[in-house]
Design a protein around this motif. Structure first.
Motif, PDB file in Angstrom:
ATOM      1  N   GLY A 184       6.015   1.727  -2.482  1.00 16.98           N
ATOM      2  CA  GLY A 184       5.605   1.066  -2.179  1.00 16.98           C
ATOM      3  C   GLY A 184       6.096   1.404  -0.747  1.00 16.98           C
ATOM      4  O   GLY A 184       4.685   1.293   0.348  1.00 16.98           O
ATOM      5  N   ALA A 185       7.338   1.042  -0.449  1.00 19.23           N
ATOM      6  CA  ALA A 185       7.631   0.839   1.149  1.00 19.23           C
ATOM      7  C   ALA A 185       6.893   2.114   2.348  1.00 19.23           C
ATOM      8  O   ALA A 185       6.636   2.121   3.192  1.00 19.23           O
ATOM      9  CB  ALA A 185       8.658   0.380   0.831  1.00 19.23           C
ATOM     10  N   ALA A 186       7.026   3.369   1.148  1.00 17.48           N
ATOM     11  CA  ALA A 186       7.047   4.649   1.562  1.00 17.48           C
ATOM     12  C   ALA A 186       5.370   5.283   2.183  1.00 17.48           C
ATOM     13  O   ALA A 186       5.217   5.258   2.920  1.00 17.48           O
ATOM     14  CB  ALA A 186       7.575   5.529   1.234  1.00 17.48           C
ATOM     15  N   HIS A 187       4.403   4.202   1.142  1.00 20.90           N
ATOM     16  CA  HIS A 187       3.201   4.856   1.665  1.00 20.90           C
ATOM     17  C   HIS A 187       2.351   4.447   1.356  1.00 20.90           C
ATOM     18  O   HIS A 187       0.831   4.886   1.380  1.00 20.90           O
ATOM     19  CB  HIS A 187       3.110   6.630   0.156  1.00 20.90           C
ATOM     20  CG  HIS A 187       4.140   6.924   0.041  1.00 20.90           C
ATOM     21  ND1 HIS A 187       4.622   7.950  -0.911  1.00 20.90           N
ATOM     22  CD2 HIS A 187       5.259   7.738   1.025  1.00 20.90           C
ATOM     23  CE1 HIS A 187       5.956   8.537  -0.781  1.00 20.90           C
ATOM     24  NE2 HIS A 187       5.842   8.958   1.272  1.00 20.90           N
ATOM     25  N   TRP A 188       2.405   3.271   0.408  1.00 23.91           N
ATOM     26  CA  TRP A 188       1.060   2.038   0.088  1.00 23.91           C
ATOM     27  C   TRP A 188       0.024   1.871   1.239  1.00 23.91           C
ATOM     28  O   TRP A 188      -1.007   2.691   1.548  1.00 23.91           O
ATOM     29  CB  TRP A 188       1.932   0.803   0.211  1.00 23.91           C
ATOM     30  CG  TRP A 188       1.401  -0.242  -0.414  1.00 23.91           C
ATOM     31  CD1 TRP A 188       0.549  -1.249   0.179  1.00 23.91           C
ATOM     32  CD2 TRP A 188       0.064  -0.520  -1.847  1.00 23.91           C
ATOM     33  NE1 TRP A 188      -0.902  -1.640  -0.681  1.00 23.91           N
ATOM     34  CE2 TRP A 188      -1.019  -1.668  -1.799  1.00 23.91           C
ATOM     35  CE3 TRP A 188       0.122   0.505  -2.805  1.00 23.91           C
ATOM     36  CZ2 TRP A 188      -1.957  -2.117  -2.901  1.00 23.91           C
ATOM     37  CZ3 TRP A 188      -0.359   0.122  -3.787  1.00 23.91           C
ATOM     38  CH2 TRP A 188      -2.126  -1.011  -3.883  1.00 23.91           C
ATOM     39  N   HIS A 189       0.819   1.477   2.324  1.00 27.64           N
ATOM     40  CA  HIS A 189      -0.681   1.110   3.232  1.00 27.64           C
ATOM     41  C   HIS A 189      -1.325   2.710   4.131  1.00 27.64           C
ATOM     42  O   HIS A 189      -2.411   2.530   3.849  1.00 27.64           O
ATOM     43  CB  HIS A 189      -0.107   0.460   4.654  1.00 27.64           C
ATOM     44  CG  HIS A 189       0.866  -1.240   3.748  1.00 27.64           C
ATOM     45  ND1 HIS A 189       1.662  -1.110   3.602  1.00 27.64           N
ATOM     46  CD2 HIS A 189      -0.100  -2.144   4.644  1.00 27.64           C
ATOM     47  CE1 HIS A 189       2.049  -1.994   3.592  1.00 27.64           C
ATOM     48  NE2 HIS A 189       0.733  -3.258   3.802  1.00 27.64           N
ATOM     49  N   VAL A 190      -0.604   3.755   3.907  1.00 32.74           N
ATOM     50  CA  VAL A 190      -1.021   4.725   4.922  1.00 32.74           C
ATOM     51  C   VAL A 190      -1.858   5.526   3.546  1.00 32.74           C
ATOM     52  O   VAL A 190      -2.905   5.771   4.527  1.00 32.74           O
ATOM     53  CB  VAL A 190       0.104   5.908   5.410  1.00 32.74           C
ATOM     54  CG1 VAL A 190       0.855   6.274   3.927  1.00 32.74           C
ATOM     55  CG2 VAL A 190      -0.677   7.167   5.658  1.00 32.74           C
ATOM     56  N   LEU A 191      -1.529   5.325   2.504  1.00 33.56           N
ATOM     57  CA  LEU A 191      -2.536   6.184   1.869  1.00 33.56           C
ATOM     58  C   LEU A 191      -3.912   5.171   1.841  1.00 33.56           C
ATOM     59  O   LEU A 191      -5.165   5.990   1.103  1.00 33.56           O
ATOM     60  CB  LEU A 191      -1.591   6.096   0.077  1.00 33.56           C
ATOM     61  CG  LEU A 191      -0.961   7.489   0.184  1.00 33.56           C
ATOM     62  CD1 LEU A 191      -0.080   7.787  -0.894  1.00 33.56           C
ATOM     63  CD2 LEU A 191      -1.399   9.196   0.847  1.00 33.56           C
ATOM     64  N   MET A 192      -3.736   4.293   1.099  1.00 29.16           N
ATOM     65  CA  MET A 192      -4.192   3.080   0.953  1.00 29.16           C
ATOM     66  C   MET A 192      -5.668   3.312   2.297  1.00 29.16           C
ATOM     67  O   MET A 192      -6.865   3.179   2.135  1.00 29.16           O
ATOM     68  CB  MET A 192      -4.528   1.230   1.328  1.00 29.16           C
ATOM     69  CG  MET A 192      -3.798   1.534  -0.306  1.00 29.16           C
ATOM     70  SD  MET A 192      -4.790   0.913  -1.671  1.00 29.16           S
ATOM     71  CE  MET A 192      -3.622   0.795  -2.599  1.00 29.16           C
ATOM     72  N   ARG A 193      -5.223   3.041   3.724  1.00 25.36           N
ATOM     73  CA  ARG A 193      -6.094   3.642   4.743  1.00 25.36           C
ATOM     74  C   ARG A 193      -6.517   5.053   4.925  1.00 25.36           C
ATOM     75  O   ARG A 193      -8.096   4.782   5.028  1.00 25.36           O
ATOM     76  CB  ARG A 193      -5.279   3.203   6.028  1.00 25.36           C
ATOM     77  CG  ARG A 193      -4.701   1.693   6.187  1.00 25.36           C
ATOM     78  CD  ARG A 193      -4.111   1.812   7.101  1.00 25.36           C
ATOM     79  NE  ARG A 193      -5.741   1.416   8.592  1.00 25.36           N
ATOM     80  CZ  ARG A 193      -4.791   2.254  10.608  1.00 25.36           C
ATOM     81  NH1 ARG A 193      -3.239   1.810  10.054  1.00 25.36           N
ATOM     82  NH2 ARG A 193      -5.461   2.035  10.710  1.00 25.36           N
ATOM     83  N   ALA A 194      -5.678   6.008   4.192  1.00 27.15           N
ATOM     84  CA  ALA A 194      -6.286   7.266   4.899  1.00 27.15           C
ATOM     85  C   ALA A 194      -7.753   7.490   3.376  1.00 27.15           C
ATOM     86  O   ALA A 194      -9.309   8.326   3.424  1.00 27.15           O
ATOM     87  CB  ALA A 194      -5.249   8.347   4.050  1.00 27.15           C
TER      88      ALA A 194
END
Length: 274
Positions: A184-194
């Motif tokens: 989550g800390a590494a990838h959550w926000h960037v993947l959701m926005r993508a």
């Protein structure tokens, strides 16, 4: 259009989790929401599979599903029940999402296609396929929140699924999750926005959060992202309910500005070079 997201710390007792869900549905209705979204494994989180097996039933006998359907009908609210562990007719399990309408009827089901089989640098080892069978079909359903494409957690990492959902007419994408803290800390926000940007659709991601009774930790940060990639809601780490207002016309606006769905082309297989 107002929706609500429930961020949970689900435990090992389905009856307790069912009460949390039913209360949240009433609270969401009181706050003017038309639909509420809940996380992956809303009814049970227990990595002790022998103990968990005693609480997992087929769809017709699942107490959490029955409680959510009753609450949806009582309060006149649509529910995207992120997922439950459901026993299939063949004896295997499904990680199954539901869409329930404001009369308590099940409008759609989706079984998680991509199963979480990973070894993390922290030493965590997950083998979802040891107990669960993968789903086979993508699902889009008409709801109070518009045309909704269904997915679950690890599906997030496979953009072809979201291309199929948006091509089939989805204007919002549900991604209920129980992300580990490291991923989550590494990838959550960037993947959701993508996923929101490439589909020109709303992303609605209700999440599990905190330290669970079975000892696992989840990342939280339930998100709503608009079709341009703007984060409209980030719930941080506390469990609870939040509401957010969506403007459905935003999808058409973004898709007219950047018609990425219309511009998609089939890609031939990569050839070898000798």
């Amino acid at each position: 259009m107002r929706i609500a997201l429930l961020q949970m710390t689900s435990g090992i007792d389905p009856a307790v989790n069912a009460r949390v869900l039913a209360d949240a549905i009433g609270d969401a209705r009181a706050q003017g929401a038309a639909m509420v979204f809940t996380p992956e494994m809303s009814g049970l989180i227990d990595r002790d599979r022998a103990r968990a097996a005693r609480s997992i039933a087929d769809e017709g006998d699942d107490r959490v599903l029955a409680a959510v359907r009753a609450a949806a009908a009582t309060h006149g609210l649509w529910v995207q029940l992120g997922s439950l562990a459901i026993k299939r007719a063949d004896g295997r399990l499904a990680n199954r999402a539901f869409v329930i309408d404001d009369r308590g009827a099940i409008r759609a089901r989706y079984d998680k296609i991509h199963l979480f089989d990973v070894d993390l640098p922290t030493g965590e080892r997950w083998r979802e396929s040891a107990a669960y069978a993968p789903g086979e079909e993508a699902v889009v359903v008409e709801t109070a929140a518009g045309s909704l494409g269904l997915s679950i957690c690890y599906d997030l990492r496979f953009p072809a699924l979201y291309q199929a959902l948006s091509a089939a007419g989805a204007t919002s994408l549900a991604i209920p999750s129980a992300f580990t803290r490291p991923t989550g800390a590494a990838h959550w926000h960037v993947l959701m926005r993508a996923r929101a940007i490439e589909s020109a659709a709303f992303v609605i991601a209700a999440a599990q959060t905190g330290l669970h009774e079975d000892g696992r930790e989840t990342f939280g940060h339930s998100l709503v992202v608009d079709p341009w990639g703007e984060v409209l809601l980030d719930m941080g780490e506390p469990a609870g309910l939040a509401v957010v207002d969506l403007d459905p016309s935003r999808v058409a606006e973004v898709r007219s500005r950047l018609p990425v769905i219309a511009h998609r082309r089939a890609i031939a297989p990569v050839g070898s070079v000798s």
